[in-house]
Design a protein around this motif. Structure first.
Motif, PDB file in Angstrom:
ATOM      1  N   ASP A 206       0.821  -1.212   0.000  1.00 35.38           N
ATOM      2  CA  ASP A 206       0.000   0.000   0.000  1.00 35.38           C
ATOM      3  C   ASP A 206       0.858   1.266   0.000  1.00 35.38           C
ATOM      4  O   ASP A 206       0.493   2.265  -0.651  1.00 35.38           O
ATOM      5  N   ASP A 207       1.973   1.247   0.702  1.00 34.10           N
ATOM      6  CA  ASP A 207       2.870   2.413   0.704  1.00 34.10           C
ATOM      7  C   ASP A 207       3.408   2.668  -0.700  1.00 34.10           C
ATOM      8  O   ASP A 207       3.491   3.825  -1.148  1.00 34.10           O
ATOM      9  N   GLU A 208       3.759   1.615  -1.395  1.00 33.61           N
ATOM     10  CA  GLU A 208       4.282   1.790  -2.759  1.00 33.61           C
ATOM     11  C   GLU A 208       3.191   2.269  -3.709  1.00 33.61           C
ATOM     12  O   GLU A 208       3.420   3.142  -4.556  1.00 33.61           O
ATOM     13  N   LEU A 209       1.997   1.709  -3.573  1.00 34.91           N
ATOM     14  CA  LEU A 209       0.901   2.110  -4.453  1.00 34.91           C
ATOM     15  C   LEU A 209       0.484   3.560  -4.220  1.00 34.91           C
ATOM     16  O   LEU A 209      -0.062   4.217  -5.118  1.00 34.91           O
ATOM     17  N   ALA A 210       0.731   4.064  -3.023  1.00 40.52           N
ATOM     18  CA  ALA A 210       0.362   5.454  -2.714  1.00 40.52           C
ATOM     19  C   ALA A 210       1.310   6.460  -3.342  1.00 40.52           C
ATOM     20  O   ALA A 210       1.016   7.669  -3.367  1.00 40.52           O
ATOM     21  N   ASP A 211       2.419   5.999  -3.867  1.00 40.33           N
ATOM     22  CA  ASP A 211       3.409   6.882  -4.491  1.00 40.33           C
ATOM     23  C   ASP A 211       2.956   7.241  -5.904  1.00 40.33           C
ATOM     24  O   ASP A 211       2.882   6.374  -6.772  1.00 40.33           O
ATOM     25  N   PRO A 212       2.643   8.514  -6.189  1.00 35.55           N
ATOM     26  CA  PRO A 212       2.184   8.887  -7.536  1.00 35.55           C
ATOM     27  C   PRO A 212       3.262   8.718  -8.598  1.00 35.55           C
ATOM     28  O   PRO A 212       2.938   8.657  -9.801  1.00 35.55           O
ATOM     29  N   GLN A 213       4.519   8.600  -8.190  1.00 31.27           N
ATOM     30  CA  GLN A 213       5.615   8.429  -9.143  1.00 31.27           C
ATOM     31  C   GLN A 213       5.969   6.955  -9.377  1.00 31.27           C
ATOM     32  O   GLN A 213       6.957   6.656 -10.036  1.00 31.27           O
ATOM     33  N   LEU A 214       5.154   6.053  -8.837  1.00 33.00           N
ATOM     34  CA  LEU A 214       5.441   4.623  -8.982  1.00 33.00           C
ATOM     35  C   LEU A 214       5.427   4.231 -10.465  1.00 33.00           C
ATOM     36  O   LEU A 214       4.458   4.509 -11.179  1.00 33.00           O
ATOM     37  N   PRO A 215       6.497   3.616 -10.981  1.00 33.73           N
ATOM     38  CA  PRO A 215       6.545   3.221 -12.392  1.00 33.73           C
ATOM     39  C   PRO A 215       5.393   2.278 -12.755  1.00 33.73           C
ATOM     40  O   PRO A 215       4.988   1.447 -11.926  1.00 33.73           O
ATOM     41  N   PRO A 216       4.846   2.389 -13.954  1.00 31.70           N
ATOM     42  CA  PRO A 216       3.692   1.560 -14.359  1.00 31.70           C
ATOM     43  C   PRO A 216       3.939   0.060 -14.221  1.00 31.70           C
ATOM     44  O   PRO A 216       3.034  -0.681 -13.845  1.00 31.70           O
ATOM     45  N   ALA A 217       5.157  -0.399 -14.517  1.00 30.29           N
ATOM     46  CA  ALA A 217       5.438  -1.835 -14.426  1.00 30.29           C
ATOM     47  C   ALA A 217       5.267  -2.339 -12.998  1.00 30.29           C
ATOM     48  O   ALA A 217       4.756  -3.438 -12.767  1.00 30.29           O
ATOM     49  N   ARG A 218       5.683  -1.534 -12.039  1.00 26.74           N
ATOM     50  CA  ARG A 218       5.535  -1.913 -10.638  1.00 26.74           C
ATOM     51  C   ARG A 218       4.064  -1.803 -10.208  1.00 26.74           C
ATOM     52  O   ARG A 218       3.543  -2.654  -9.494  1.00 26.74           O
ATOM     53  N   ARG A 219       3.415  -0.723 -10.635  1.00 27.23           N
ATOM     54  CA  ARG A 219       2.030  -0.501 -10.222  1.00 27.23           C
ATOM     55  C   ARG A 219       1.128  -1.637 -10.684  1.00 27.23           C
ATOM     56  O   ARG A 219       0.240  -2.089  -9.941  1.00 27.23           O
ATOM     57  N   LYS A 220       1.345  -2.120 -11.892  1.00 26.19           N
ATOM     58  CA  LYS A 220       0.494  -3.183 -12.432  1.00 26.19           C
ATOM     59  C   LYS A 220       0.573  -4.434 -11.560  1.00 26.19           C
ATOM     60  O   LYS A 220      -0.458  -5.048 -11.226  1.00 26.19           O
ATOM     61  N   VAL A 221       1.786  -4.818 -11.174  1.00 26.60           N
ATOM     62  CA  VAL A 221       1.967  -6.023 -10.370  1.00 26.60           C
ATOM     63  C   VAL A 221       1.389  -5.835  -8.972  1.00 26.60           C
ATOM     64  O   VAL A 221       0.691  -6.711  -8.439  1.00 26.60           O
TER      65      VAL A 221
END
Length: 341
Positions: A206-221
């Motif tokens: 959840d902490d990573e998903l809350a980052d608006p700069q999270l790269p799309p490849a990471r967000r998808k997984v």
């Protein structure tokens, strides 16, 4: 059983002086199908009585023309349980096949991958059948990012390590000294470590998903991880539920080898017979029974019944065998010495 095409068996027979045309064993196999049908149905019935299963499906070629089915791609579904393995050959990959096998009112838990057909099942939608999703597939998601996007290697390795620790702590809990039955179930130290680790993984996600700069490849997984979280954490309150559905994937290995060797089935009846025998051999293996010894006894009984199914055919299924039969047909039985006289 050894996934060899018929023509290779005939080549081996010729080396021993037996020359047969392809049609001879093919016709013989076709005559065998009705002898196994009652056993096929009994195995299905026994499977439907269980409350815990794995499930998987893989492609299987059947070289016949079926209305509404373009091409020859069918699907071989497998539903392993504790003491029975069921294969079902179907022209479709939709929810119809597992729905037909389990029924609309199935109750229990099934370990599956994230294929949408399982989630669309009637019993799943009604809440009587619980899906436990596979952590091995989640792990593959991170490995796929690692392989395709090297700049995310350290991130992917971190998640793979977390999943590895989850397996380790789950094994520790499963191997811990059982506690006396109690309601509510007492919380052990090993159990708490598993739960703490799962909570840490959820927080990290959840902490990573809350980052608006999270790269799309990471967000998808990570979004997929969040979407399937309920099914991925079924094992917390059901410690006997494994973290993955590798049991089902292992059950498919033999048929997959066969698919590579002989491409599938040349007729619908031969596809049904293949599914029957895949089902029978793997169920016998779970009971540590020698398929050759079992088949010899069963087909002898069929011959003594005039080439028909014996009236009490189900008595030869593993859970109906006497202790004497189990010993006689055991895989561990010493082989008979070769007659050298």
């Amino acid at each position: 059983m050894f996934q060899r095409p018929t023509y290779r068996l005939l080549d081996a027979f010729r080396l021993h002086g037996l020359d047969l045309s392809l049609g001879t064993p093919t016709d013989g196999l076709k005559q065998l199908e009705p002898l196994f049908t009652p056993l096929y149905d009994a195995l299905v019935g026994h499977s439907q009585e269980q409350t815990f299963w794995h499930a998987d499906e893989t492609r299987w070629q059947v070289f016949v023309t079926v209305e509404g089915n373009a091409g020859h791609r069918w699907y071989l579904w497998v539903f392993p349980a504790a003491d029975v393995v069921v294969f079902v050959l179907s022209p479709t990959r939709g929810r119809e096949t597992p729905d037909a096998h389990f029924g609309d009112d199935a109750e229990g838990t099934r370990v599956v991958d994230r294929y949408s057909a399982y989630q669309a099942m009637a019993a799943v939608q009604s809440g009587t059948l619980v899906l436990a999703f596979c952590w091995a597939h989640v792990r593959r998601d991170f490995l796929r990012v690692r392989k395709g996007r090297p700049e995310h290697t350290a991130w992917a390795d971190g998640w793979v390590a977390r999943i590895g620790r989850l397996y380790h702590r789950s094994d520790e809990r499963r191997n811990a000294t059982p506690l006396p039955a109690a309601v509510p179930r007492p919380r052990t130290e090993a159990d708490q470590r598993v739960r703490d680790h799962v909570e840490a993984m959820r927080t990290q996600r959840d902490d990573e998903l809350a980052d608006p700069q999270l790269p799309p490849a990471r967000r998808k997984v990570l979004q997929s991880l969040a979407n399937h979280w309920a099914g991925l954490t079924v094992f917390l309150d059901q410690p006997d539920v494994p973290l993955d559905h590798n049991t089902a994937e292992r059950a498919q290995r033999g048929p997959v080898v066969g698919r590579k060797n002989y491409y599938g089935s040349g007729a619908e009846w031969s596809g049904r017979l293949a599914a029957m025998l895949f089902r029978l051999f793997q169920t016998l293996s779970l009971a540590n029974l020698n398929p050759h010894a079992w088949l010899t006894a069963y087909l002898t009984a069929c011959a003594e019944a005039g080439g028909e199914v014996p009236a009490d055919a189900e008595r030869d299924l593993p859970w109906n065998l006497s202790d004497e039969q189990k010993r006689a047909w055991s895989q561990d039985r010493e082989p008979r010495p070769t007659d050298t006289s």
